[in-house]
Design a protein around this motif. Structure first.
Motif, PDB file in Angstrom:
ATOM      1  N   ASP A 219       8.987   4.308  -4.430  1.00 60.73           N
ATOM      2  CA  ASP A 219       8.207   5.075  -3.458  1.00 60.73           C
ATOM      3  C   ASP A 219       8.139   4.330  -2.129  1.00 60.73           C
ATOM      4  O   ASP A 219       8.025   3.099  -2.059  1.00 60.73           O
ATOM      5  CB  ASP A 219       6.787   5.299  -3.976  1.00 60.73           C
ATOM      6  CG  ASP A 219       6.798   6.187  -5.223  1.00 60.73           C
ATOM      7  OD1 ASP A 219       7.019   7.395  -5.049  1.00 60.73           O
ATOM      8  OD2 ASP A 219       6.612   5.634  -6.329  1.00 60.73           O
ATOM      9  N   THR A 220       8.201   5.133  -1.065  1.00 58.96           N
ATOM     10  CA  THR A 220       8.002   4.585   0.273  1.00 58.96           C
ATOM     11  C   THR A 220       6.601   3.980   0.358  1.00 58.96           C
ATOM     12  O   THR A 220       5.643   4.505  -0.192  1.00 58.96           O
ATOM     13  CB  THR A 220       8.182   5.685   1.319  1.00 58.96           C
ATOM     14  OG1 THR A 220       9.548   6.138   1.269  1.00 58.96           O
ATOM     15  CG2 THR A 220       7.840   5.193   2.715  1.00 58.96           C
ATOM     16  N   HIS A 221       6.479   2.843   1.110  1.00 59.28           N
ATOM     17  CA  HIS A 221       5.185   2.169   1.158  1.00 59.28           C
ATOM     18  C   HIS A 221       5.077   1.275   2.401  1.00 59.28           C
ATOM     19  O   HIS A 221       6.050   1.071   3.117  1.00 59.28           O
ATOM     20  CB  HIS A 221       4.988   1.302  -0.093  1.00 59.28           C
ATOM     21  CG  HIS A 221       6.079   0.303  -0.290  1.00 59.28           C
ATOM     22  ND1 HIS A 221       7.309   0.627  -0.848  1.00 59.28           N
ATOM     23  CD2 HIS A 221       6.138  -1.033  -0.005  1.00 59.28           C
ATOM     24  CE1 HIS A 221       8.085  -0.446  -0.894  1.00 59.28           C
ATOM     25  NE2 HIS A 221       7.397  -1.483  -0.384  1.00 59.28           N
TER      26      HIS A 221
ATOM     27  N   TYR B 209       6.708  -0.693   7.584  1.00 57.07           N
ATOM     28  CA  TYR B 209       6.888   0.577   6.882  1.00 57.07           C
ATOM     29  C   TYR B 209       8.252   0.523   6.218  1.00 57.07           C
ATOM     30  O   TYR B 209       9.282   0.380   6.890  1.00 57.07           O
ATOM     31  CB  TYR B 209       6.819   1.742   7.866  1.00 57.07           C
ATOM     32  CG  TYR B 209       7.072   3.094   7.246  1.00 57.07           C
ATOM     33  CD1 TYR B 209       6.075   3.733   6.504  1.00 57.07           C
ATOM     34  CD2 TYR B 209       8.309   3.731   7.394  1.00 57.07           C
ATOM     35  CE1 TYR B 209       6.299   4.981   5.936  1.00 57.07           C
ATOM     36  CE2 TYR B 209       8.543   4.977   6.822  1.00 57.07           C
ATOM     37  CZ  TYR B 209       7.536   5.591   6.099  1.00 57.07           C
ATOM     38  OH  TYR B 209       7.754   6.829   5.537  1.00 57.07           O
ATOM     39  N   LYS B 210       8.264   0.647   4.852  1.00 58.08           N
ATOM     40  CA  LYS B 210       9.502   0.507   4.100  1.00 58.08           C
ATOM     41  C   LYS B 210       9.842   1.854   3.455  1.00 58.08           C
ATOM     42  O   LYS B 210       9.222   2.281   2.484  1.00 58.08           O
ATOM     43  CB  LYS B 210       9.354  -0.591   3.047  1.00 58.08           C
ATOM     44  CG  LYS B 210       8.945  -1.934   3.657  1.00 58.08           C
ATOM     45  CD  LYS B 210       8.719  -3.028   2.627  1.00 58.08           C
ATOM     46  CE  LYS B 210      10.035  -3.532   2.070  1.00 58.08           C
ATOM     47  NZ  LYS B 210       9.827  -4.741   1.215  1.00 58.08           N
TER      48      LYS B 210
ATOM     49  N   ASP C   8       0.852  -1.195   0.000  1.00 61.24           N
ATOM     50  CA  ASP C   8       0.000   0.000   0.000  1.00 61.24           C
ATOM     51  C   ASP C   8       0.883   1.239   0.000  1.00 61.24           C
ATOM     52  O   ASP C   8       1.612   1.494   0.960  1.00 61.24           O
ATOM     53  CB  ASP C   8      -0.899  -0.025   1.241  1.00 61.24           C
ATOM     54  CG  ASP C   8      -1.885   1.132   1.256  1.00 61.24           C
ATOM     55  OD1 ASP C   8      -1.942   1.864   0.257  1.00 61.24           O
ATOM     56  OD2 ASP C   8      -2.586   1.276   2.285  1.00 61.24           O
ATOM     57  N   PHE C   9       0.806   2.000  -1.105  1.00 60.03           N
ATOM     58  CA  PHE C   9       1.595   3.240  -1.222  1.00 60.03           C
ATOM     59  C   PHE C   9       0.880   4.451  -0.626  1.00 60.03           C
ATOM     60  O   PHE C   9       1.497   5.491  -0.427  1.00 60.03           O
ATOM     61  CB  PHE C   9       1.889   3.543  -2.703  1.00 60.03           C
ATOM     62  CG  PHE C   9       2.825   2.570  -3.346  1.00 60.03           C
ATOM     63  CD1 PHE C   9       4.205   2.743  -3.258  1.00 60.03           C
ATOM     64  CD2 PHE C   9       2.337   1.483  -4.040  1.00 60.03           C
ATOM     65  CE1 PHE C   9       5.056   1.848  -3.872  1.00 60.03           C
ATOM     66  CE2 PHE C   9       3.178   0.593  -4.644  1.00 60.03           C
ATOM     67  CZ  PHE C   9       4.564   0.759  -4.566  1.00 60.03           C
TER      68      PHE C   9
ATOM     69  N   ASP D 203      -0.803  -2.562  -9.243  1.00 65.37           N
ATOM     70  CA  ASP D 203      -1.628  -1.815 -10.207  1.00 65.37           C
ATOM     71  C   ASP D 203      -2.318  -0.627  -9.550  1.00 65.37           C
ATOM     72  O   ASP D 203      -3.061   0.109 -10.192  1.00 65.37           O
ATOM     73  CB  ASP D 203      -2.663  -2.739 -10.859  1.00 65.37           C
ATOM     74  CG  ASP D 203      -3.597  -3.379  -9.857  1.00 65.37           C
ATOM     75  OD1 ASP D 203      -3.543  -3.006  -8.657  1.00 65.37           O
ATOM     76  OD2 ASP D 203      -4.350  -4.280 -10.243  1.00 65.37           O
ATOM     77  N   LYS D 204      -2.061  -0.419  -8.229  1.00 63.76           N
ATOM     78  CA  LYS D 204      -2.677   0.702  -7.525  1.00 63.76           C
ATOM     79  C   LYS D 204      -1.576   1.530  -6.885  1.00 63.76           C
ATOM     80  O   LYS D 204      -0.771   1.043  -6.108  1.00 63.76           O
ATOM     81  CB  LYS D 204      -3.632   0.198  -6.438  1.00 63.76           C
ATOM     82  CG  LYS D 204      -4.790  -0.644  -6.956  1.00 63.76           C
ATOM     83  CD  LYS D 204      -5.610  -1.202  -5.809  1.00 63.76           C
ATOM     84  CE  LYS D 204      -6.739  -2.093  -6.316  1.00 63.76           C
ATOM     85  NZ  LYS D 204      -7.514  -2.699  -5.197  1.00 63.76           N
ATOM     86  N   PHE D 205      -1.552   2.799  -7.219  1.00 66.00           N
ATOM     87  CA  PHE D 205      -0.626   3.742  -6.612  1.00 66.00           C
ATOM     88  C   PHE D 205      -1.467   4.846  -5.988  1.00 66.00           C
ATOM     89  O   PHE D 205      -1.741   5.881  -6.604  1.00 66.00           O
ATOM     90  CB  PHE D 205       0.332   4.315  -7.654  1.00 66.00           C
ATOM     91  CG  PHE D 205       1.375   5.227  -7.071  1.00 66.00           C
ATOM     92  CD1 PHE D 205       2.423   4.714  -6.310  1.00 66.00           C
ATOM     93  CD2 PHE D 205       1.314   6.603  -7.272  1.00 66.00           C
ATOM     94  CE1 PHE D 205       3.385   5.554  -5.782  1.00 66.00           C
ATOM     95  CE2 PHE D 205       2.279   7.443  -6.750  1.00 66.00           C
ATOM     96  CZ  PHE D 205       3.319   6.928  -5.997  1.00 66.00           C
TER      97      PHE D 205
END
Length: 454
Positions: A180-182, A171-172, A39-40, A94-96
């Motif tokens: 992107d962090t996600h 949390y990455k 999850d972004f 497929d979801k940003f």
């Protein structure tokens, strides 16, 4: 999405009913299999992303989920709640956030390492194991990779001692602009293993007081071979079942004396007779009682044989059944020092004709006194010793002393003293008790003595 919801529901249900254990020294290895969601959105960025933790659980709009096994982890317990591990994960993106155009089913692949700390011991929980972790890794999205710094929170719900459900979120933070962090959420099954159980009794060696012997949990892994509820190490009879009051030893006859201490283990008897019965109640155990159904004293081996003189020696064994005696002297009275002195006092007054062995008539009373004393001690044996002074030849004195001793012995025999109780001998002039130089001394040396044969 339905599969994830069902998994989360199952984990909450287990939270209420599970009663097992966290990963520890006994099961140092753990492997997890599950699915992951990327999850972004709730990462504090501008649109199409959102602020930190915005719509954190909006799985339908923001979670990227590959509906298959997509995450595998391995961990090794170190010590004091700490463990280290590694995770490989794969996904399709497929979801940003709210943007559906940036990624079109691109591949996501991550390799991450972690150091975790478990709070199970702090919470003293046997089923719920929350943990925090920190680590880093490398993540590729659409073949472009970048390093990440990861912070993780997770919970294990242990279904059995070795199997549990795991849910965690990481949390990455990405270090490169092209990644992107996600957040990456993971749910799955964890299996822990590697504990050593040498005797295969289900108790790990670390907690097993008897690691080489199959045992029971209630005895910390030590055996109870006879199954009497007393572990072998504390059981005086580990191969025979018995109650705790006898330290695990049986009491077959129920007389309150354990078989190992019971001289008659199959027959009930009192403690004072070492567990043996006494049918006639005379204080002599049946096994030692020659008359087990007739009461009698121990001195009679439990038989009621008579003891006329009451000296403790039954008549059949009493050599003097009508005289009070001692057991040591077979029921006969023992000759005392006073009696010995009295005998010799009488014997020294026996008078003989001069130079002869014939006894003078005036010694009749003295001899009768001697007879009376000897009859009081019917099993005692005596020696009659003759002595002379030094007047005359030595050979003549030896003969005379011998004949006088014989004369006294024969007299006693005629008065009823058994011949086998008497001996005689002459010593002539060899054992004077006074000086032969005076008339009085010589008179003392001419004597007869009666001595006890021991």
């Amino acid at each position: 999405m339905k599969n994830l919801s069902r998994l989360l529901f199952a984990m909450l249900l287990v939270l209420g009913f599970s009663n097992t254990y966290a990963q520890d020294e006994n099961n140092p290895w753990a492997i997890s299999f599950g699915i992951n969601a990327v999850d972004f959105y709730p990462t504090g960025e501008d649109a199409p992303l959102g602020g930190y933790f915005d719509e954190f659980f909006n799985a339908g709009d923001h979670y990227n989920i590959l509906p298959s096994l997509s995450s595998v982890s391995a961990a090794r317990y170190i010590n004091s709640g700490f463990s280290v591990g590694a995770t490989a994960s794969i996904n399709k993106i497929d979801k940003f956030g709210d943007d559906r155009s940036r990624y079109n089913d691109v591949t996501y692949f991550g390799l991450d390492g972690i150091v975790k700390y478990s709070f199970a011991s702090i919470l003293n929980s046997k089923c719920v194991e929350p943990y925090l972790g920190v680590g880093g890794g490398y993540t590729w999205v659409d073949d472009i990779g970048a390093g990440t710094l990861n912070g993780t929170f997770g919970i294990n719900f242990w279904l059995t001692e070795n199997i549990g459900l795991t849910a965690q979120t990481s949390y990455k933070h990405a270090f490169e602009d092209y990644l992107d962090t996600h957040f990456q959420h993971t749910a799955g099954i964890t299996v822990k293993f590697g504990g050593k159980d040498t005797d295969e009794d289900g108790i790990y060696d670390k907690d097993d007081a008897c690691p080489e012997e199959w045992g029971l949990a209630e005895f910390n892994g030590c055996p109870d071979s006879d199954g009497d509820g007393i572990e072998d190490a504390k059981d005086s009879c580990p191969q025979e079942a018995g109650p705790a009051e006898f330290n695990g030893c049986p009491d077959s006859d129920g007389d309150g004396i354990a078989d190992k201490d019971d001289a008659c283990p199959t027959e009930a008897g009192p403690k004072e007779l070492n567990g043996c019965p006494d049918s006639d109640g005379d204080g002599v155990a049946d096994k030692d009682d020659e008359c087990p159904n007739e009461a009698g004293p121990a001195a009679n081996n439990g038989c009621p044989w008579p003891d006329r003189d009451g000296d403790g020696v039954v008549d059949k064994d009493d050599q003097c059944p009508d005289l009070v005696g001692t057991v040591a002297n077979n029921g006969c009275p023992e000759v005392t020092e006073a009696v010995k002195k009295a005998l010799n006092a009488y014997a020294k007054t026996i008078l003989f004709d001069t130079g002869k062995s014939t006894i003078k008539e005036q010694s009749e009373e003295v001899l009768q006194n001697i007879v009376d004393i000897l009859k009081e001690y019917p099993n005692a044996r005596f020696t009659i010793d003759g002595h002379t002074d030094s007047v005359g030849s030595e050979a003549n004195n030896q003969r005379l002393s011998q004949e006088r001793a014989s004369s006294v012995m024969n007299y006693l025999i005629t008065k009823g003293i058994a011949s086998n109780r008497l001996e005689h001998q002459g010593f002539g002039e060899s054992k004077p008790i006074d000086s032969n130089k005076t008339k009085a001394g010589r008179a003392n040396n001419r004597r007869v003595e009666i001595n006890l044969i021991k």
